[in-house]
Scaffold this motif. Structure first.
Motif, PDB file in Angstrom:
ATOM      1  N   LEU A  98       0.814  -1.219  -0.309  1.00 19.63           N
ATOM      2  CA  LEU A  98       0.046  -0.429  -0.472  1.00 19.63           C
ATOM      3  C   LEU A  98       0.966   0.879   0.229  1.00 19.63           C
ATOM      4  CD1 LEU A  98      -2.943  -0.732   2.565  1.00 19.63           C
ATOM      5  CD2 LEU A  98      -3.190  -0.708   0.308  1.00 19.63           C
ATOM      6  N   LYS A  99       1.983   0.605   1.005  1.00 17.33           N
ATOM      7  CA  LYS A  99       2.575   2.064   0.780  1.00 17.33           C
ATOM      8  C   LYS A  99       3.049   2.720  -0.556  1.00 17.33           C
ATOM      9  CE  LYS A  99       6.226   3.037   4.355  1.00 17.33           C
ATOM     10  NZ  LYS A  99       7.574   3.186   5.363  1.00 17.33           N
ATOM     11  N   LYS A 100       3.923   1.621  -1.373  1.00 16.74           N
ATOM     12  CA  LYS A 100       4.395   1.509  -2.908  1.00 16.74           C
ATOM     13  C   LYS A 100       3.191   2.378  -3.945  1.00 16.74           C
ATOM     14  CE  LYS A 100       8.909   1.096  -2.075  1.00 16.74           C
ATOM     15  NZ  LYS A 100       8.890   1.704  -1.472  1.00 16.74           N
ATOM     16  N   ALA A 101       1.896   1.599  -4.006  1.00 12.50           N
ATOM     17  CA  ALA A 101       1.139   1.901  -5.052  1.00 12.50           C
ATOM     18  C   ALA A 101       0.031   2.230  -4.458  1.00 12.50           C
ATOM     19  CB  ALA A 101       0.728   0.091  -5.580  1.00 12.50           C
ATOM     20  N   MET A 102      -0.441   2.292  -3.397  1.00 15.25           N
ATOM     21  CA  MET A 102      -1.870   3.032  -3.004  1.00 15.25           C
ATOM     22  C   MET A 102      -1.368   4.494  -1.443  1.00 15.25           C
ATOM     23  SD  MET A 102      -4.426   0.459  -3.620  1.00 15.25           S
ATOM     24  CE  MET A 102      -3.687  -1.174  -4.382  1.00 15.25           C
ATOM     25  N   PRO A 103      -0.409   5.462  -2.325  1.00 14.77           N
ATOM     26  CA  PRO A 103      -0.774   6.081  -1.025  1.00 14.77           C
ATOM     27  C   PRO A 103      -1.655   6.697  -0.161  1.00 14.77           C
ATOM     28  CG  PRO A 103       1.288   6.432  -2.729  1.00 14.77           C
ATOM     29  CD  PRO A 103      -0.432   5.855  -2.981  1.00 14.77           C
ATOM     30  N   PRO A 104      -2.540   6.987  -1.028  1.00 18.58           N
ATOM     31  CA  PRO A 104      -4.072   7.543  -0.173  1.00 18.58           C
ATOM     32  C   PRO A 104      -4.360   6.913   0.595  1.00 18.58           C
ATOM     33  CG  PRO A 104      -4.142   8.072  -3.050  1.00 18.58           C
ATOM     34  CD  PRO A 104      -3.227   7.219  -2.412  1.00 18.58           C
ATOM     35  N   LEU A 105      -5.187   5.432   0.391  1.00 25.36           N
ATOM     36  CA  LEU A 105      -5.327   4.024   1.099  1.00 25.36           C
ATOM     37  C   LEU A 105      -4.802   3.859   2.489  1.00 25.36           C
ATOM     38  CD1 LEU A 105      -7.251   2.917   1.048  1.00 25.36           C
ATOM     39  CD2 LEU A 105      -5.989   0.612  -0.428  1.00 25.36           C
ATOM     40  N   TYR A 106      -3.132   4.227   1.728  1.00 26.46           N
ATOM     41  CA  TYR A 106      -2.074   4.024   2.966  1.00 26.46           C
ATOM     42  C   TYR A 106      -2.173   5.225   3.991  1.00 26.46           C
ATOM     43  CZ  TYR A 106       2.578   3.319   5.754  1.00 26.46           C
ATOM     44  OH  TYR A 106       3.193   3.220   6.591  1.00 26.46           O
ATOM     45  N   ASN A 107      -2.320   5.942   3.500  1.00 23.31           N
ATOM     46  CA  ASN A 107      -1.895   7.204   4.718  1.00 23.31           C
ATOM     47  C   ASN A 107      -3.336   6.614   4.883  1.00 23.31           C
ATOM     48  OD1 ASN A 107      -0.376   8.604   4.016  1.00 23.31           O
ATOM     49  ND2 ASN A 107      -0.903  10.185   2.316  1.00 23.31           N
ATOM     50  N   ALA A 108      -4.559   6.312   4.850  1.00 22.79           N
ATOM     51  CA  ALA A 108      -6.092   6.645   5.848  1.00 22.79           C
ATOM     52  C   ALA A 108      -6.009   5.014   7.144  1.00 22.79           C
ATOM     53  CB  ALA A 108      -7.067   6.193   4.379  1.00 22.79           C
ATOM     54  N   LEU A 109      -5.789   4.110   5.934  1.00 26.02           N
ATOM     55  CA  LEU A 109      -5.396   2.995   7.170  1.00 26.02           C
ATOM     56  C   LEU A 109      -4.158   2.362   7.512  1.00 26.02           C
ATOM     57  CD1 LEU A 109      -7.171   0.037   5.052  1.00 26.02           C
ATOM     58  CD2 LEU A 109      -8.019   1.893   6.228  1.00 26.02           C
ATOM     59  N   GLY A 110      -2.869   3.202   7.193  1.00 22.60           N
ATOM     60  CA  GLY A 110      -0.993   2.372   7.291  1.00 22.60           C
ATOM     61  C   GLY A 110      -0.935   2.836   8.496  1.00 22.60           C
ATOM     62  N   VAL A 111      -1.774   3.209  10.007  1.00 24.57           N
ATOM     63  CA  VAL A 111      -1.367   3.447  10.727  1.00 24.57           C
ATOM     64  C   VAL A 111      -1.437   2.324  12.190  1.00 24.57           C
ATOM     65  CG1 VAL A 111      -0.560   5.066  11.874  1.00 24.57           C
ATOM     66  CG2 VAL A 111      -3.520   5.406  11.427  1.00 24.57           C
ATOM     67  N   TYR A 112      -2.553   1.866  11.293  1.00 25.32           N
ATOM     68  CA  TYR A 112      -3.426   0.472  11.566  1.00 25.32           C
ATOM     69  C   TYR A 112      -3.192  -0.619  11.229  1.00 25.32           C
ATOM     70  CZ  TYR A 112      -6.724   4.550  12.750  1.00 25.32           C
ATOM     71  OH  TYR A 112      -7.082   6.298  12.734  1.00 25.32           O
ATOM     72  N   LEU A 113      -3.123  -0.900  10.314  1.00 25.79           N
ATOM     73  CA  LEU A 113      -2.614  -2.325   9.862  1.00 25.79           C
ATOM     74  C   LEU A 113      -1.961  -2.951  10.923  1.00 25.79           C
ATOM     75  CD1 LEU A 113      -2.161  -1.528   6.344  1.00 25.79           C
ATOM     76  CD2 LEU A 113      -3.514  -3.124   7.100  1.00 25.79           C
ATOM     77  N   PRO A 114      -0.013  -2.184  11.500  1.00 24.28           N
ATOM     78  CA  PRO A 114       0.544  -2.921  12.362  1.00 24.28           C
ATOM     79  C   PRO A 114      -0.420  -3.993  13.305  1.00 24.28           C
ATOM     80  CG  PRO A 114       1.664  -1.260  11.807  1.00 24.28           C
ATOM     81  CD  PRO A 114       0.059  -0.760  11.688  1.00 24.28           C
ATOM     82  N   LEU A 115      -1.285  -3.067  13.717  1.00 21.69           N
ATOM     83  CA  LEU A 115      -2.372  -3.133  14.775  1.00 21.69           C
ATOM     84  C   LEU A 115      -2.948  -4.698  14.911  1.00 21.69           C
ATOM     85  CD1 LEU A 115      -4.137  -0.108  16.295  1.00 21.69           C
ATOM     86  CD2 LEU A 115      -1.531  -1.358  17.263  1.00 21.69           C
ATOM     87  N   ILE A 116      -3.043  -5.165  13.868  1.00 19.48           N
ATOM     88  CA  ILE A 116      -4.151  -6.168  13.311  1.00 19.48           C
ATOM     89  C   ILE A 116      -3.092  -7.196  13.265  1.00 19.48           C
ATOM     90  CG2 ILE A 116      -5.457  -7.515  11.288  1.00 19.48           C
ATOM     91  CD1 ILE A 116      -6.815  -4.214  10.948  1.00 19.48           C
ATOM     92  N   THR A 117      -2.020  -7.267  13.019  1.00 16.73           N
ATOM     93  CA  THR A 117      -1.548  -8.378  13.020  1.00 16.73           C
ATOM     94  C   THR A 117      -1.903  -9.487  14.805  1.00 16.73           C
ATOM     95  OG1 THR A 117       0.553  -7.254  12.788  1.00 16.73           O
ATOM     96  CG2 THR A 117       0.342 -10.495  13.385  1.00 16.73           C
ATOM     97  N   THR A 118      -1.915  -9.291  15.511  1.00 10.73           N
ATOM     98  CA  THR A 118      -2.674  -9.305  16.914  1.00 10.73           C
ATOM     99  C   THR A 118      -3.631  -9.463  17.187  1.00 10.73           C
ATOM    100  OG1 THR A 118      -1.458  -7.371  17.463  1.00 10.73           O
ATOM    101  CG2 THR A 118      -0.459  -9.538  18.402  1.00 10.73           C
ATOM    102  N   ASN A 119      -4.698  -9.104  16.045  1.00 10.81           N
ATOM    103  CA  ASN A 119      -5.989  -8.989  16.514  1.00 10.81           C
ATOM    104  C   ASN A 119      -7.063 -10.606  16.558  1.00 10.81           C
ATOM    105  OD1 ASN A 119      -8.451  -8.989  16.079  1.00 10.81           O
ATOM    106  ND2 ASN A 119      -8.705  -7.294  15.343  1.00 10.81           N
ATOM    107  N   CYS A 120      -6.818 -11.024  17.248  1.00 11.05           N
ATOM    108  CA  CYS A 120      -7.106 -12.534  17.119  1.00 11.05           C
ATOM    109  C   CYS A 120      -8.687 -12.891  15.918  1.00 11.05           C
ATOM    110  CB  CYS A 120      -7.897 -12.846  18.351  1.00 11.05           C
ATOM    111  SG  CYS A 120      -8.782 -12.156  19.654  1.00 11.05           S
ATOM    112  N   ALA A 121      -9.041 -12.298  16.082  1.00 10.46           N
ATOM    113  CA  ALA A 121     -10.201 -12.007  14.399  1.00 10.46           C
ATOM    114  C   ALA A 121      -9.643 -13.010  13.462  1.00 10.46           C
ATOM    115  CB  ALA A 121     -11.378 -10.746  13.901  1.00 10.46           C
ATOM    116  N   VAL A 122      -8.382 -12.031  13.426  1.00 11.54           N
ATOM    117  CA  VAL A 122      -8.376 -12.689  11.899  1.00 11.54           C
ATOM    118  C   VAL A 122      -8.073 -14.188  11.634  1.00 11.54           C
ATOM    119  CG1 VAL A 122      -6.427 -11.742  10.274  1.00 11.54           C
ATOM    120  CG2 VAL A 122      -7.504 -10.015  11.253  1.00 11.54           C
ATOM    121  N   LEU A 123      -6.755 -14.465  12.871  1.00 10.85           N
ATOM    122  CA  LEU A 123      -6.352 -16.193  13.327  1.00 10.85           C
ATOM    123  C   LEU A 123      -8.417 -17.000  12.642  1.00 10.85           C
ATOM    124  CD1 LEU A 123      -4.573 -18.328  12.524  1.00 10.85           C
ATOM    125  CD2 LEU A 123      -4.388 -17.357  15.908  1.00 10.85           C
TER     126      LEU A 123
END
Lengths: 191, 241
Positions: A92-117
């Motif tokens: 997202l950082k490389k290809a879609m900067p606007p989307l990255y700016n909207a969602l970027g800060v939240y993405l790293p928090l999602i790894t430990t989100n147990c909903a995904v697993l």
């Protein structure tokens, strides 16, 4: 088609991921102070869970099952999700900067989100096909989005209320979640 | 040996993961519909925590710093898979009632948190006792919430009826269970009152001038976890600051 619709509504409303399955409680309590940030977090979760449920279903069907490695699912899924989240962030950082700016800060928090697993494991447990798995992923994550945005809306109003000292902060949020969960119990007759 | 008993005291009381640190909230809310489920979940987590602490502490000088998070995750996930199979084989009833929350022990903040903040920096024996202490603290927390919910929701403790139920058909008076406490909303409600009680205790202690341990964990968002696993950068990207 009808079956897919039932899966989507079931996972979004009836078995809401936060309010009846208790997955993803951390971001639900932590990132729900403002509607904007809650919507951003919800959007990022929709994005990641949809991709993750597709990728994990594919890997389970075409790699783990033919080789008889089903018992490795937990290890494989968590590593895939961790790698995927970082990959999505870089992409997202490389290809879609606007989307990255909207969602970027939240993405790293999602790894430990147990909903995904949780979604990845539910797909395996209920023996969903790949399409059903993706629909289940979208439904679940939209359910998360609905719950966190409603919660943020209520919390913005609670700010102005006079709450007894012991209940300030997390407890009043949990009481709010109780009432929301009771409301969502009403959906159980839907299917 | 002093160090070891201190670790257990630390896990049970001083840094109790449920009541003080507020970690691992998902299983805390989900599986505490009855006391026995709470204890089962707590003990499973304890086993994983002790074993992973032990192995990570043994390997702490071998694992390169840059790939430590993936390494920890693999270790934890392996032990979770082993525990899952043992439960499926020997305690199938518990396996059925815990369901998907057994594999989800992997993403329990407590385990990666202890691996990162204690086991990867300390020798094997204290790490094992740290795991036992933290695990028992978690078990006590889950059992307490489970008992409250089970008593109010069904009038029983550990499946044994302690409050005679009312029977309207037979005209017998007795306890009318508040079913909502074993449904999802009850979990939020019990936890809300528990945290409120804890806030009260804290503020009283603070007024008396005692030093109160800082509450960490999910209540204030994952950013305050103090746990780099929550930062999400599991794999090294080479451009960390």
């Amino acid at each position: 088609m009808k079956e897919l619709l039932i899966i989507a509504i079931g996972s979004a409303l009836v078995n809401n991921v936060v309010l009846s399955q208790f997955l993803g409680i951390c971001p639900f309590l932590g990132v729900s102070k403002k509607v904007d940030t809650a919507a951003g977090m919800g959007g990022a979760v929709v994005f990641v869970i949809t991709i993750a449920s597709l990728v994990t279903s594919l890997i389970y069907k075409f790699i783990l099952m033919p080789l008889g490695f089903e018992y490795l699912q937990t290890i494989v899924f968590i590593l895939i999700i961790a790698a995927l989240v970082q990959f999505v962030e870089m992409f997202l950082k490389k290809a879609m900067p606007p989307l990255y700016n909207a969602l970027g800060v939240y993405l790293p928090l999602i790894t430990t989100n147990c909903a995904v697993l949780g979604v990845a494991l539910t797909n395996v447990q209920k023996e969903y096909s790949i399409l059903q798995g993706v629909i289940n992923g979208i439904g679940t994550s939209v359910g998360f989005l609905i719950a966190i945005v409603i919660m943020a809306g209520i919390r913005e109003k609670i700010e102005y209320n006079d709450i007894s000292e012991s209940f300030q902060g997390t407890p009043i949020v949990l009481v709010t979640a109780t009432l929301m969960a009771i409301a969502f119990c009403g959906f159980s007759g839907l299917i | 040996m002093n160090n070891c008993t201190e670790r257990i005291y630390n896990g049970l009381v001083k840094e109790n993961p449920t009541f003080v640190l507020m970690l691992g909230m998902c299983p805390t809310l989900a599986v505490t519909t009855s006391a026995i489920n709470g204890v089962g979940m707590g003990l499973s987590t304890t086993v994983v925590l002790v074993l992973s602490n032990m192995l990570i502490s043994m390997l702490r000088k071998i694992i390169p710093d840059s790939v430590r998070m993936p390494a920890f995750i693999v270790v934890v996930a392996s032990f979770v898979t082993i525990v899952q199979f043992l439960l499926e084989g020997f305690v199938p009833s518990l396996y059925d009632s815990l369901g998907i929350y057994i594999p989800l022990i992997v993403v329990n903040c407590i385990i990666l948190g202890r691996a990162e903040s204690y086991a990867s920096k300390n020798p094997v024996l204290p790490s094992i006792f740290d795991g036992i202490g933290m695990g028992l603290g978690f078990t006590v927390g889950l059992a307490a919430i489970g008992i409250v919910r089970e008593v109010i929701g069904t009038g029983a403790i550990f499946g044994r009826q302690i409050l005679p139920l009312a029977d309207a058909a037979a005209g017998k008076g007795g306890y009318v269970p508040v079913t909502i406490f074993i449904l999802p909303p009850g979990a939020f409600l019990v936890l809300a009152f528990l945290v409120a009680l804890q806030n009260k205790v804290r503020s009283n202690a603070a007024k008396k001038g005692k030093k109160v341990p800082e509450a960490a964990g999910c209540g204030e968002g994952c950013a305050s976890c103090g746990n780099s696993a929550c930062g999400g950068k599991v794999f090294p990207t080479g451009n960390e600051e």
